[in-house]
Every structure is written in C-alpha cells, then in structure tokens.
Motif scaffolding. Sequence first.
Motif, PDB file in Angstrom:
ATOM      1  N   LEU A  85      48.789  29.714  29.921  1.00 11.35           N
ATOM      2  CA  LEU A  85      48.658  29.167  31.267  1.00 11.35           C
ATOM      3  C   LEU A  85      47.619  28.054  31.347  1.00 11.35           C
ATOM      4  N   MET A  86      46.724  27.997  30.356  1.00  6.98           N
ATOM      5  CA  MET A  86      45.638  27.023  30.401  1.00  6.98           C
ATOM      6  C   MET A  86      45.815  25.853  29.438  1.00  6.98           C
ATOM      7  N   LYS A  87      46.681  25.974  28.462  1.00  2.00           N
ATOM      8  CA  LYS A  87      46.729  24.979  27.394  1.00  2.00           C
ATOM      9  C   LYS A  87      47.022  23.577  27.952  1.00  2.00           C
ATOM     10  N   GLY A  88      46.532  22.603  27.229  1.00  2.65           N
ATOM     11  CA  GLY A  88      46.708  21.225  27.662  1.00  2.65           C
ATOM     12  C   GLY A  88      45.708  20.786  28.714  1.00  2.65           C
ATOM     13  N   GLY A  89      44.598  21.514  28.824  1.00  2.00           N
ATOM     14  CA  GLY A  89      43.573  21.110  29.783  1.00  2.00           C
ATOM     15  C   GLY A  89      43.819  21.588  31.198  1.00  2.00           C
ATOM     16  N   HIS A  90      44.493  22.737  31.357  1.00  2.00           N
ATOM     17  CA  HIS A  90      44.725  23.323  32.677  1.00  2.00           C
ATOM     18  C   HIS A  90      43.777  24.511  32.857  1.00  2.00           C
ATOM     19  N   THR A  91      42.539  24.208  33.161  1.00  4.75           N
ATOM     20  CA  THR A  91      41.528  25.240  33.323  1.00  4.75           C
ATOM     21  C   THR A  91      41.245  25.455  34.809  1.00  4.75           C
ATOM     22  N   GLY A  92      40.420  26.448  35.095  1.00  3.04           N
ATOM     23  CA  GLY A  92      40.127  26.791  36.486  1.00  3.04           C
ATOM     24  C   GLY A  92      41.014  27.912  36.974  1.00  3.04           C
ATOM     25  N   ILE A  93      40.592  28.503  38.078  1.00  5.98           N
ATOM     26  CA  ILE A  93      41.304  29.673  38.590  1.00  5.98           C
ATOM     27  C   ILE A  93      41.125  29.765  40.101  1.00  5.98           C
ATOM     28  N   VAL A  94      42.176  30.170  40.779  1.00  2.55           N
ATOM     29  CA  VAL A  94      42.114  30.454  42.215  1.00  2.55           C
ATOM     30  C   VAL A  94      42.349  31.942  42.394  1.00  2.55           C
ATOM     31  N   ALA A  95      41.430  32.607  43.090  1.00  2.00           N
ATOM     32  CA  ALA A  95      41.524  34.044  43.331  1.00  2.00           C
ATOM     33  C   ALA A  95      41.669  34.294  44.827  1.00  2.00           C
ATOM     34  N   THR A  96      42.638  35.106  45.204  1.00  2.00           N
ATOM     35  CA  THR A  96      42.880  35.368  46.624  1.00  2.00           C
ATOM     36  C   THR A  96      42.778  36.861  46.920  1.00  2.00           C
ATOM     37  N   TRP A  97      42.352  37.144  48.159  1.00  2.00           N
ATOM     38  CA  TRP A  97      42.235  38.526  48.621  1.00  2.00           C
ATOM     39  C   TRP A  97      42.658  38.567  50.081  1.00  2.00           C
ATOM     40  N   ASP A  98      43.636  39.377  50.378  1.00  2.00           N
ATOM     41  CA  ASP A  98      44.096  39.568  51.755  1.00  2.00           C
ATOM     42  C   ASP A  98      43.767  40.998  52.160  1.00  2.00           C
ATOM     43  N   THR A  99      42.965  41.137  53.203  1.00  2.00           N
ATOM     44  CA  THR A  99      42.571  42.483  53.645  1.00  2.00           C
ATOM     45  C   THR A  99      43.714  43.228  54.309  1.00  2.00           C
ATOM     46  N   GLY A 100      44.752  42.499  54.716  1.00  2.00           N
ATOM     47  CA  GLY A 100      45.847  43.119  55.445  1.00  2.00           C
ATOM     48  C   GLY A 100      45.558  43.318  56.914  1.00  2.00           C
ATOM     49  N   LYS A 101      44.405  42.848  57.373  1.00  2.00           N
ATOM     50  CA  LYS A 101      44.018  42.963  58.782  1.00  2.00           C
ATOM     51  C   LYS A 101      43.943  41.567  59.386  1.00  2.00           C
ATOM     52  N   PRO A 102      44.338  41.428  60.643  1.00  2.00           N
ATOM     53  CA  PRO A 102      44.284  40.106  61.271  1.00  2.00           C
ATOM     54  C   PRO A 102      42.871  39.534  61.248  1.00  2.00           C
ATOM     55  N   GLY A 103      42.771  38.229  61.016  1.00  2.00           N
ATOM     56  CA  GLY A 103      41.459  37.594  61.003  1.00  2.00           C
ATOM     57  C   GLY A 103      41.521  36.214  60.391  1.00  2.00           C
ATOM     58  N   LYS A 104      40.372  35.621  60.234  1.00  2.00           N
ATOM     59  CA  LYS A 104      40.285  34.276  59.691  1.00  2.00           C
ATOM     60  C   LYS A 104      40.640  34.241  58.209  1.00  2.00           C
TER      61      LYS A 104
END
Length: 434
Positions: A85-104
């Motif tokens: 997933l990273m080869k060729g200079g594709h570094t970095g990562i996005v991490a997401t968390w959804d509480t499942g409760k309405p909000g910002k």
Amino acid sequence: MNDESLTTTLKKWRRTLHQHPELGFLEYRTTFTIGKELEALGFTLHIGQQALRSESRKGVPPTQELEKHEAEALEWGVEPTWMELMKGGHTGIVATWDTGKPGKHSAFRFDIDALPIQETHDSAHIPFKEGFHSKVDGAMHACGHDGHTAIGIALAHFIREHRESLSGAFTLLFQPAEEGGRGAKAMTDKKGWLQHVDEFYTGHIGIHSLPVGTIAASVEGFLASSKLNVTYKGRSAHAGMNPEEGKNALLAAATASTQLYTIPRHSAGASRINVGKLQAGAGRNVIADRGYLELETRGETAAIQDFVHTEATRIIKSVGDLYDVSTEIEEVGETSSFECSQEAVDAVQARCIGSAAIQEILPVAGVSGSEDASFMVNEVQQHGGVATYMLFGTPLAFGHHHPSFDFDEEVLPVALETYINIVKGGHTCAGLVK
C-alpha cells in the motif's frame, strides 16, 4: 492507558521517532509504526495509496531511492501487505473513528517527515547527550515533527479510552512530506477527507521561542509558495580548442540565479524569492553542458505568489533562450496562504481556559515561512467548516532546521492537553470526560 500514563509515554514515543527519521515520501517505517499503534486501538485505517492522491504528490524521490528505502523498511520489519500500500512513495496514514452518536466531525493533522540534516554530536545537545539522537546519517527531526507525531498517537489513545463519553466523529491525518510543501495537497485531494469536517485543528511546536505553557490559538503571516527545480541542458566542448561549439549551461544557471533577484517586490504585500542550490560544470577546461538550480518563490497572497512565480518562470526561460540551451522546470512543492477561522480560535480559547498545563493563551502569533496545511485549512473552510493553526511554546536554543535543534519535552503534554480540551469541548455527550 490512563491520562497520567499517556502523558509520561509521550516522551518515549517522541524519542523513538527521533532516532529513526525519514524524509518526505520515504516515511515507510514511521507510517507502519503509527499505523500498528492505531490499529490496535480499533481505528479504521487508510494507508498510503488509500490516504493519498498519487497524482497530487510533488517532489517524489527517484525510483532508485524509493526502492532502497522500501527494502530497508521490509528488512526492519514493515509487513509486506503494508508495503504494497505504501510502495512508490505513498506514505502517511488517515485514521478515522466514528462514535456512532450524533455530533461534530473534527479533524486533526500531524506531520511526520524529517529533514536532510546531519544531527550534531555536541555533548550539550540533549538528544545526543541522552542517547536518542538520529541513527540515520544525513537525516534528522530538526523541526519537531517527531513531537507532533507522538502527540497525534496520544490523542488517538485518548479518543479510544474515552469513546463512551464522546460523540461525533474524528479524522486523524498523519501527513507525509510537509517539508517543501509536498504532501498535504495529496492527502487533501484524496477521498474528500475534509469535505464534511466541522472543525479542523493542527499546530506546531516552537517556531517562536516561548515559555512552556504558552500556546497561540491561531497564526497569521504564512506565505503562499512554490518550489522549483530547474535544469539547463547545453553542449560540452573543449574550452581551449573549440569553445564556439559549446552551449554553456553553467552560464545560464549562474545568470538565472542572479537575475531572479531582480524581480521587484510587490506593493500589495510581502514577496520572496530564493535560489538555495546551484550546481554546474565538470572541469576547468570544459564548457558545461548542464546547470541545475533549486529555488522557491513566496507571496503574502495567492495573487502576489502568482506574480513572483510567473516572473521567475519568465526569467528562467528567457535565460535559457539567451544562452541557447534547453530549459526544464519541475514544480516540486507548493503551499497556499490561509486565514484561521475566528470561530475555531474562540473555541480553542474557551475550551482551554482553566487548564492546569496551559498558562497563557495568545489569540494570535505572527509567523513567516510557509505551511502546506494551508490546503487543508482552505478545504475545510470552503465546505463550511472552521479551522485554525496553533503554536505550542517552548524555549529554542537553536532555530528550526538547525543541526542542534531541540525542544523542551515538557511542551508535549501541554500540546496534548490542548487537543484533549478541544475534543472534550466539542464532543462530550455524557458530562465532562474525566
């Protein structure tokens, strides 16, 4: 992990990262280290190619260099599935968390790359004195990104530990290649990470030498910029026997490097140009067939930056024509100007009042230079969200990008508490998070 142990662990994470710096788009080990920590917490991960728009990257290292670092990362222990997933200079990562409760929906950005600087081995330099200096020749965390990354990991731990008391959703962007303005746009352009964000926060350790415990809720003064690599290609010839047959790329490069400084300053605001690297020639009796420049342009606004960039490009091409050599211009980085949202500034101030670690909150700090988080700030604002860029005070014996750069590690819990207060103030659904 409780809040107290989380704070004490910050220093350990920072020091581990400091020993293993990686340059932009080569952060394979760093990305893997971050990702495994967040994977264990239960975050949804988007790795490398999943996190970046490949075509939006700028200044990607040559293939040979990429492959060398990929082989080293695999030997160290990066899992092959991650490297795919990273080869060729594709570094970095996005991490997401959804509480499942309405909000910002809040997003936080942390830059992860190092600089091509040889760290000092002076006995007065704390990382060397205490044994956590860079183990990589010619690379160093000389800008505090090791601290930023540690703070981001700690914030992820806080979100996980307090998930039952939090509402809404979180996106944590661990961005590669901030140096040179190369990585943020690629992350911004991928999958619309920031198009549905209500609040966006990022920041920097240092920049100004301030007491630990002082933070700034916003900044002003970052310049839009472009980073250019220029190659002139001419024709070699013997300088004594047949100089008339040569086309002198050295003269083209030298002339361009001086004439670029004749671009007039702009009446509407600050403008900058700098040639930082000049290479040409093979020997005293050879007409040089190659000249190479690395330069940057900057402007207080997009319009001023466009003016300087356009004039620089015109001069570079005209000089090539003057010496009858070919001209190649490669755009290897860019940043934009931005303004922090007053609503976000107010939120930082309101949510951090009464903090034990934060002694003073400045509403704004003046800065210079450039910052590619500008693309993220502008993206959030263009879609109706609010955003700000903060500073976290620390005494600085040496400035950023210096071989002896270091910061007071007591700034780490201050910055973490700032982010935690932002989360608590915007996402608490069942009383205050303890």
